[in-house]
Write a protein that holds these residues in place. Structure first.
Motif: not given
Ligand SMILES: [Zn+2]
Length: 225
Positions: A104-110, A125-129, A176-180
């Motif tokens: 998982i890579s968290k806290g990626i700036q959008v 954005c958080t990307v997990g695979y 998984g790609v989650v964006i807040n």
């Protein structure tokens, strides 16, 4: 000679601008050359001067003297840069240890802009695979998110584009790609919700993350930590 119908003329005009250049969707990508970039900024500067004139903003106002040039450069080189540059260089590594858990890579700036109002969409954005044959350098995931963000977007499509791209590159077992994100068109205009109230969340789940509820819960829990 075949006569071009009115409908066909409308269709051609739809696909090209008055300079004969191809048009494409706000969140698509067609790289341009350095000289095309210079021309684009010049043309845009001229049009932004017209906009300032229409808004009756004097060029004698020292704060606005260079605004058309500043705006032109900003739109081409920053806000919409993902439309005009090649995809980021990718580095992959073999999945030697057969990792079969979530990475998982968290806290990626959008930092994007909404296609409807051209106001910022700012968030994380958080990307997990779960890898299959290969893994990707984590910094590359941030670059991919940046490349897709720097275009006119709607958040739903941004998440799907990132997921499609990673799916193609990695063919992972789960993704998984989650964006807040906050949408400044909601904050600066329209309903004027308070900043805290107007976070939008989108999630795209693929592979095992779509089918396996236990895994999906694990992913969501790890994001919250
Ligand atoms: Zn908007």
């Amino acid at each position: 000679m075949k006569k071009i119908t009115d409908n066909e003329i409308i269709e051609i005009a739809d696909k090209y601008n008055s300079f004969g250049e191809k048009l494409f969707d706000a969140n698509e990508n067609y790289p341009i050359t350095d000289s095309e970039r210079i021309t684009m900024i010049e043309r845009l500067e001229y049009k932004f001067s017209e906009i300032l004139d229409i808004l009756r903003i004097s060029r004698d106002d020292p704060n606005c003297a260079n605004t058309p040039h500043r705006l032109a450069k900003m739109y081409v080189n920053e806000i919409f840069s993902g439309r005009f540059v090649q995809p980021p260089e990718m580095t992959f590594f073999p999945n030697r240890k057969q990792v079969d858990n979530l990475v998982i890579s968290k806290g990626i700036q959008v930092m994007s802009i909404c296609s409807h109002h051209w106001q910022p969409i700012a968030g994380r954005c958080t990307v997990g695979y779960i890898p299959a044959k290969r893994v990707i350098g984590l910094s590359k995931i941030s670059r991919i998110v940046e490349w897709f963000s720097r275009r006119g977007q709607i958040q739903e499509e941004l998440g799907e584009q990132i997921a499609d791209f990673l799916q193609e590159l990695l063919a992972p077992k789960a993704l998984g790609v989650v964006i807040n994100a906050r949408h400044y068109c909601m904050i600066a205009r329209g309903v004027r919700g308070s900043e805290e109230d107007t976070i939008m969340t989108t999630s795209v789940m693929r592979g095992y993350l779509l089918k396996d509820l236990r895994l999906r819960n694990e992913f969501i829990n790890l994001i919250d930590k």
